[in-house]
Scaffold this motif. Sequence first.
Motif, PDB file in Angstrom:
ATOM      1  N   VAL A   1      -8.416  -5.194   0.237  1.00  0.00           N
ATOM      2  CA  VAL A   1      -9.031  -4.144  -0.440  1.00  0.00           C
ATOM      3  C   VAL A   1      -9.235  -2.809   0.538  1.00  0.00           C
ATOM      4  CG1 VAL A   1     -11.426  -3.503  -1.099  1.00  0.00           C
ATOM      5  CG2 VAL A   1     -10.144  -5.829  -1.953  1.00  0.00           C
ATOM      6  N   ALA A   2      -9.367  -3.096   1.854  1.00  0.00           N
ATOM      7  CA  ALA A   2      -9.782  -1.702   2.964  1.00  0.00           C
ATOM      8  C   ALA A   2      -8.272  -1.050   2.762  1.00  0.00           C
ATOM      9  CB  ALA A   2     -10.190  -2.592   4.127  1.00  0.00           C
ATOM     10  N   GLN A   3      -7.347  -1.864   2.873  1.00  0.00           N
ATOM     11  CA  GLN A   3      -5.914  -1.102   3.119  1.00  0.00           C
ATOM     12  C   GLN A   3      -5.427  -0.244   1.952  1.00  0.00           C
ATOM     13  OE1 GLN A   3      -3.960  -4.880   3.676  1.00  0.00           O
ATOM     14  NE2 GLN A   3      -4.561  -5.079   5.711  1.00  0.00           N
ATOM     15  N   PHE A   4      -5.746  -0.958   0.782  1.00  0.00           N
ATOM     16  CA  PHE A   4      -5.833   0.030  -0.573  1.00  0.00           C
ATOM     17  C   PHE A   4      -6.586   1.158  -0.470  1.00  0.00           C
ATOM     18  CE2 PHE A   4      -3.607  -3.870  -2.220  1.00  0.00           C
ATOM     19  CZ  PHE A   4      -2.239  -3.139  -2.580  1.00  0.00           C
ATOM     20  N   VAL A   5      -7.787   0.874  -0.006  1.00  0.00           N
ATOM     21  CA  VAL A   5      -8.688   1.978  -0.276  1.00  0.00           C
ATOM     22  C   VAL A   5      -8.174   3.007   0.833  1.00  0.00           C
ATOM     23  CG1 VAL A   5     -11.177   2.665   0.662  1.00  0.00           C
ATOM     24  CG2 VAL A   5     -10.845   0.594  -0.573  1.00  0.00           C
ATOM     25  N   GLY A   6      -7.907   2.791   2.091  1.00  0.00           N
ATOM     26  CA  GLY A   6      -7.293   3.903   3.242  1.00  0.00           C
ATOM     27  C   GLY A   6      -6.263   4.318   2.690  1.00  0.00           C
ATOM     28  N   ALA A   7      -5.132   3.607   2.106  1.00  0.00           N
ATOM     29  CA  ALA A   7      -3.939   4.283   1.438  1.00  0.00           C
ATOM     30  C   ALA A   7      -4.299   5.462   0.324  1.00  0.00           C
ATOM     31  CB  ALA A   7      -3.098   3.255   0.840  1.00  0.00           C
ATOM     32  N   ILE A   8      -5.112   5.088  -0.634  1.00  0.00           N
ATOM     33  CA  ILE A   8      -5.543   6.084  -1.673  1.00  0.00           C
ATOM     34  C   ILE A   8      -6.249   7.076  -1.057  1.00  0.00           C
ATOM     35  CG2 ILE A   8      -6.912   6.041  -3.869  1.00  0.00           C
ATOM     36  CD1 ILE A   8      -6.215   3.169  -4.234  1.00  0.00           C
TER      37      ILE A   8
ATOM     38  N   ALA B   1       1.015  -1.071  -0.070  1.00  0.00           N
ATOM     39  CA  ALA B   1       0.028  -0.076  -0.114  1.00  0.00           C
ATOM     40  C   ALA B   1       0.813   1.203  -0.070  1.00  0.00           C
ATOM     41  CB  ALA B   1      -0.768  -0.136   1.148  1.00  0.00           C
ATOM     42  N   VAL B   2       1.859   1.316   0.435  1.00  0.00           N
ATOM     43  CA  VAL B   2       2.911   2.538   0.918  1.00  0.00           C
ATOM     44  C   VAL B   2       3.519   2.485  -0.648  1.00  0.00           C
ATOM     45  CG1 VAL B   2       4.924   3.166   1.643  1.00  0.00           C
ATOM     46  CG2 VAL B   2       3.308   2.129   3.070  1.00  0.00           C
ATOM     47  N   THR B   3       4.002   1.442  -1.159  1.00  0.00           N
ATOM     48  CA  THR B   3       4.753   1.406  -2.550  1.00  0.00           C
ATOM     49  C   THR B   3       3.764   1.860  -3.679  1.00  0.00           C
ATOM     50  OG1 THR B   3       6.021  -0.313  -1.961  1.00  0.00           O
ATOM     51  CG2 THR B   3       5.659  -0.009  -4.350  1.00  0.00           C
ATOM     52  N   VAL B   4       2.367   1.802  -3.575  1.00  0.00           N
ATOM     53  CA  VAL B   4       1.332   2.113  -4.442  1.00  0.00           C
ATOM     54  C   VAL B   4       1.178   3.491  -4.298  1.00  0.00           C
ATOM     55  CG1 VAL B   4      -1.047   1.940  -5.112  1.00  0.00           C
ATOM     56  CG2 VAL B   4       0.155   0.034  -4.942  1.00  0.00           C
TER      57      VAL B   4
ATOM     58  N   GLY C   1     -18.041  -5.702   8.576  1.00  0.00           N
ATOM     59  CA  GLY C   1     -17.794  -4.235   8.096  1.00  0.00           C
ATOM     60  C   GLY C   1     -16.923  -3.629   8.831  1.00  0.00           C
ATOM     61  N   ALA C   2     -17.141  -3.868  10.603  1.00  0.00           N
ATOM     62  CA  ALA C   2     -16.382  -2.930  11.217  1.00  0.00           C
ATOM     63  C   ALA C   2     -14.679  -3.072  11.417  1.00  0.00           C
ATOM     64  CB  ALA C   2     -16.727  -3.388  12.632  1.00  0.00           C
ATOM     65  N   GLN C   3     -14.414  -4.598  11.007  1.00  0.00           N
ATOM     66  CA  GLN C   3     -13.233  -4.797  10.639  1.00  0.00           C
ATOM     67  C   GLN C   3     -12.506  -4.287   9.508  1.00  0.00           C
ATOM     68  OE1 GLN C   3     -10.951  -7.506  12.422  1.00  0.00           O
ATOM     69  NE2 GLN C   3     -12.472  -6.993  14.022  1.00  0.00           N
ATOM     70  N   ALA C   4     -13.272  -4.085   8.373  1.00  0.00           N
ATOM     71  CA  ALA C   4     -12.797  -3.401   7.118  1.00  0.00           C
ATOM     72  C   ALA C   4     -12.889  -1.999   7.364  1.00  0.00           C
ATOM     73  CB  ALA C   4     -13.886  -3.644   6.004  1.00  0.00           C
ATOM     74  N   LEU C   5     -13.633  -1.542   8.162  1.00  0.00           N
ATOM     75  CA  LEU C   5     -13.563   0.057   8.401  1.00  0.00           C
ATOM     76  C   LEU C   5     -12.246   0.226   9.054  1.00  0.00           C
ATOM     77  CD1 LEU C   5     -14.623   2.956   8.325  1.00  0.00           C
ATOM     78  CD2 LEU C   5     -16.067   2.283  10.426  1.00  0.00           C
ATOM     79  N   ALA C   6     -12.117  -0.590  10.103  1.00  0.00           N
ATOM     80  CA  ALA C   6     -10.921  -0.286  10.888  1.00  0.00           C
ATOM     81  C   ALA C   6      -9.414  -0.490  10.087  1.00  0.00           C
ATOM     82  CB  ALA C   6     -10.692  -1.553  11.985  1.00  0.00           C
ATOM     83  N   GLU C   7      -9.402  -1.316   8.985  1.00  0.00           N
ATOM     84  CA  GLU C   7      -8.326  -1.544   8.264  1.00  0.00           C
ATOM     85  C   GLU C   7      -8.191  -0.323   7.235  1.00  0.00           C
ATOM     86  OE1 GLU C   7      -5.344  -3.652   8.007  1.00  0.00           O
ATOM     87  OE2 GLU C   7      -6.290  -3.524   9.924  1.00  0.00           O
ATOM     88  N   VAL C   8      -9.303   0.416   6.893  1.00  0.00           N
ATOM     89  CA  VAL C   8      -9.432   1.844   6.136  1.00  0.00           C
ATOM     90  C   VAL C   8      -8.548   2.629   7.180  1.00  0.00           C
ATOM     91  CG1 VAL C   8     -10.697   3.496   5.140  1.00  0.00           C
ATOM     92  CG2 VAL C   8     -11.324   1.035   4.784  1.00  0.00           C
ATOM     93  N   VAL C   9      -9.267   2.762   8.383  1.00  0.00           N
ATOM     94  CA  VAL C   9      -8.652   4.090   9.193  1.00  0.00           C
ATOM     95  C   VAL C   9      -7.379   3.757   9.630  1.00  0.00           C
ATOM     96  CG1 VAL C   9      -8.837   4.874  11.677  1.00  0.00           C
ATOM     97  CG2 VAL C   9     -10.871   4.291  10.216  1.00  0.00           C
ATOM     98  N   ALA C  10      -6.886   2.661   9.843  1.00  0.00           N
ATOM     99  CA  ALA C  10      -5.468   2.121  10.101  1.00  0.00           C
ATOM    100  C   ALA C  10      -4.559   2.622   8.967  1.00  0.00           C
ATOM    101  CB  ALA C  10      -5.191   0.659  10.471  1.00  0.00           C
ATOM    102  N   THR C  11      -4.967   2.122   8.153  1.00  0.00           N
ATOM    103  CA  THR C  11      -3.937   2.291   6.624  1.00  0.00           C
ATOM    104  C   THR C  11      -3.915   3.757   6.413  1.00  0.00           C
ATOM    105  OG1 THR C  11      -4.324   0.119   5.904  1.00  0.00           O
ATOM    106  CG2 THR C  11      -3.122   1.564   4.542  1.00  0.00           C
TER     107      THR C  11
END
Length: 221
Positions: free
Chosen positions: A198-205, A69-72, A122-132
């Motif tokens: 997917v959630a991680q890339f969403v958060g990064a973008i 995610a950082v590399t992208v 969904g809560a786990q996915a949201l958490a990964e968006v926030v975390a990333t």
Amino acid sequence: MSRPIRLTAEFLGTLFLLAGVVGSGIMGENLADGNVAIALLANTVATGAILAVLIVVIGPLSGAHFNPAVTVVFLMRREIGAWMALGYIAAQISGGICGTWLAHAMFELEVIQTSSTSRSGGAQALAEVVATFGLLATILGCLSAAPRWVGPMVGLYIAAAYWFTASTSFANPAVTIARSLTDTFSGIAPIDAPMFIVAQFVGAILCWIAFHLVARSKTSQ
């Protein structure tokens, strides 16, 4: 640095990161006598510490991404070329898997395994968006204001996010893949890994967009 050195640095850095994450999870669970909070605390401290060390040591060689995610995001910022980015991501994923296997070997566990730990919803996915998002904000913010502090600040951020996110802050697709291959404290069931990625890339973008808009507003003033 030459391409081979940079790719080797990303491989070894991600290997040691996952050896730290998975190994400390195993050690923490072994010593916590069933106390999950103590096991997570041990896992948190070791992960934050190894991240800070690896970024400071390997940063001059490859930039110390250790994270697709950082590399992208750096690719979108045009700070790394497409072919090098693909090489980084391959090195990160393979390094992470090898780090997980190394942790298993050090603790005399079966090397090849998959996780049975469910991390769904969904809560786990949201958490990964926030975390990333927060991870990338920490990296980009420090690079802009205080580059020498990237390592310590990333380590502190991840340590904090282990506790304030419902997912315990994976925030890294390579880490997610590697942790799907361990049926220990830090694992994630392979069926749940795609949602995390997917959630991680969403958060990064989303973070890249936010910083891009801020930069544009500054230049237009």
